[in-house]
Design a protein around this motif. Sequence first.
Motif, mmCIF file in Angstrom:
data_model
loop_
_atom_site.group_PDB
_atom_site.id
_atom_site.type_symbol
_atom_site.label_atom_id
_atom_site.label_comp_id
_atom_site.label_asym_id
_atom_site.label_seq_id
_atom_site.Cartn_x
_atom_site.Cartn_y
_atom_site.Cartn_z
ATOM 1 N N ARG A 1 39.371 64.709 -23.596
ATOM 2 C CA ARG A 1 38.438 65.744 -24.072
ATOM 3 C C ARG A 1 38.961 66.960 -24.817
ATOM 4 O O ARG A 1 38.452 68.074 -24.745
ATOM 5 C CB ARG A 1 40.153 66.715 -22.356
ATOM 6 N N TYR B 1 22.542 62.550 -20.421
ATOM 7 C CA TYR B 1 21.528 62.992 -20.744
ATOM 8 C C TYR B 1 23.362 63.580 -22.157
ATOM 9 O O TYR B 1 24.656 63.550 -21.754
ATOM 10 C CB TYR B 1 21.697 64.236 -20.878
ATOM 11 N N TYR C 1 24.609 66.818 -24.321
ATOM 12 C CA TYR C 1 24.510 68.286 -24.606
ATOM 13 C C TYR C 1 25.626 68.835 -25.669
ATOM 14 O O TYR C 1 26.621 67.846 -25.417
ATOM 15 C CB TYR C 1 24.420 68.776 -22.864
ATOM 16 N N GLN D 1 27.210 72.266 -26.467
ATOM 17 C CA GLN D 1 27.432 73.631 -26.018
ATOM 18 C C GLN D 1 28.590 73.863 -27.054
ATOM 19 O O GLN D 1 29.584 74.009 -26.798
ATOM 20 C CB GLN D 1 28.346 73.289 -24.494
ATOM 21 N N ASP E 1 30.580 79.457 -26.678
ATOM 22 C CA ASP E 1 29.120 81.353 -26.222
ATOM 23 C C ASP E 1 27.574 81.537 -26.049
ATOM 24 O O ASP E 1 26.580 82.025 -26.484
ATOM 25 C CB ASP E 1 29.669 82.584 -27.065
ATOM 26 N N GLN E 2 27.288 79.950 -26.151
ATOM 27 C CA GLN E 2 26.353 79.032 -26.299
ATOM 28 C C GLN E 2 25.562 78.602 -24.646
ATOM 29 O O GLN E 2 26.350 77.932 -23.792
ATOM 30 C CB GLN E 2 25.546 78.779 -26.822
ATOM 31 N N GLY E 3 24.967 78.418 -24.666
ATOM 32 C CA GLY E 3 24.113 77.160 -23.377
ATOM 33 C C GLY E 3 23.863 75.791 -23.814
ATOM 34 O O GLY E 3 24.096 75.509 -25.178
ATOM 35 N N PRO E 4 24.077 74.886 -22.979
ATOM 36 C CA PRO E 4 24.230 73.440 -23.714
ATOM 37 C C PRO E 4 22.594 72.875 -23.927
ATOM 38 O O PRO E 4 21.446 73.750 -23.508
ATOM 39 C CB PRO E 4 24.302 72.668 -22.337
ATOM 40 N N LEU F 1 20.335 70.012 -25.454
ATOM 41 C CA LEU F 1 20.232 68.887 -25.283
ATOM 42 C C LEU F 1 20.243 68.287 -26.922
ATOM 43 O O LEU F 1 19.054 68.293 -27.764
ATOM 44 C CB LEU F 1 19.001 68.376 -24.945
ATOM 45 N N LEU G 1 28.661 68.257 -23.834
ATOM 46 C CA LEU G 1 28.498 67.162 -22.340
ATOM 47 C C LEU G 1 27.836 66.366 -22.221
ATOM 48 O O LEU G 1 26.872 65.629 -22.584
ATOM 49 C CB LEU G 1 28.347 69.012 -21.564
ATOM 50 N N PHE H 1 27.413 66.881 -14.125
ATOM 51 C CA PHE H 1 27.944 67.004 -15.486
ATOM 52 C C PHE H 1 29.618 66.961 -15.236
ATOM 53 O O PHE H 1 29.724 66.652 -14.935
ATOM 54 C CB PHE H 1 28.082 68.550 -15.922
ATOM 55 N N GLY H 2 29.443 66.323 -16.974
ATOM 56 C CA GLY H 2 31.460 66.109 -17.588
ATOM 57 C C GLY H 2 32.180 66.888 -17.521
ATOM 58 O O GLY H 2 31.402 68.427 -17.845
ATOM 59 N N LYS H 3 33.636 66.976 -17.830
ATOM 60 C CA LYS H 3 34.410 68.576 -18.051
ATOM 61 C C LYS H 3 34.780 68.573 -19.384
ATOM 62 O O LYS H 3 33.838 69.617 -19.758
ATOM 63 C CB LYS H 3 35.614 68.138 -17.854
ATOM 64 N N ARG I 1 35.453 68.899 -26.438
ATOM 65 C CA ARG I 1 35.568 69.630 -27.052
ATOM 66 C C ARG I 1 36.747 69.469 -28.204
ATOM 67 O O ARG I 1 37.219 69.446 -28.631
ATOM 68 C CB ARG I 1 36.891 70.781 -26.589
ATOM 69 N N PHE J 1 24.889 80.156 -15.935
ATOM 70 C CA PHE J 1 23.786 79.272 -16.931
ATOM 71 C C PHE J 1 22.219 78.902 -16.140
ATOM 72 O O PHE J 1 22.508 78.558 -14.722
ATOM 73 C CB PHE J 1 24.375 78.124 -17.661
ATOM 74 N N GLY K 1 19.770 78.369 -20.973
ATOM 75 C CA GLY K 1 19.731 80.204 -21.439
ATOM 76 C C GLY K 1 20.966 79.943 -21.884
ATOM 77 O O GLY K 1 22.205 79.180 -21.894
#
Lengths: 111, 112
Positions: free
Chosen positions: A9, A33, A35, A37, A40-43, A45, A91, A102-104, A107, B90, B103
Amino acid sequence: EAGVTQSPRYAVLQEGQAVSFWCDPISGHDTLYWYQQPRDQGPQLLVYFRDEAVIDNSQLPSDRFSAVRPKGTNSTLKIQSAKQGDTATYLCASRQTAEVFFGKGTRLTVV
Amino acid sequence: AQSVTQPDARVTVSEGASLQLRCKYSYFGTPYLFWYVQYPRQGLQLLLKYYPGDPVVQGVNGFEAEFSKSNSSFHLRKASVHWSDWAVYFCAVSPGYQNFYFGKGTSLTVIP
């Protein structure tokens, strides 16, 4: 049903160290998939598979990142020599038909 | 190229008030569109999805979204916000239901 499982995790590395992330998708899901992230951004790919085949890895920094899904089930994402810019949540997601799960996430902090 | 813009990085509303989170997409053609929610230290959870058809789609927990091809938008709405809606939202577009383009997210704060 069990969800998408990721481990570890959390991870904290120094620059230059290597790390591997593991993902166990939902049973029977053929598409997986990875990803990235940033905070403060979106995922975004990195790579995705259908069964064991890589469908799109165009956004994967190939000099340091690699991903495999050898039997079309679990997958591993590896960073060979981490940089501070790799600090983000990674992710994993899977799907069979309509919905993506999606998984958790893992980080990662690179200091 | 496909992309998603969420123009509001942060939104604050009072509990019980109505909510609209904005999403603009860029895609040639009619895409698949999605709204996901992310709670702290959790993965993304699907709120609702749009496939070509009825422009208003219903989701979980009272959320709905309206697709507008003329405005290239897919705004998320809720009539009455609850404190448990405090999260990051999102919007995503998926051409051909293969990859997903997200986004940057809108962080929703709910004031009691």
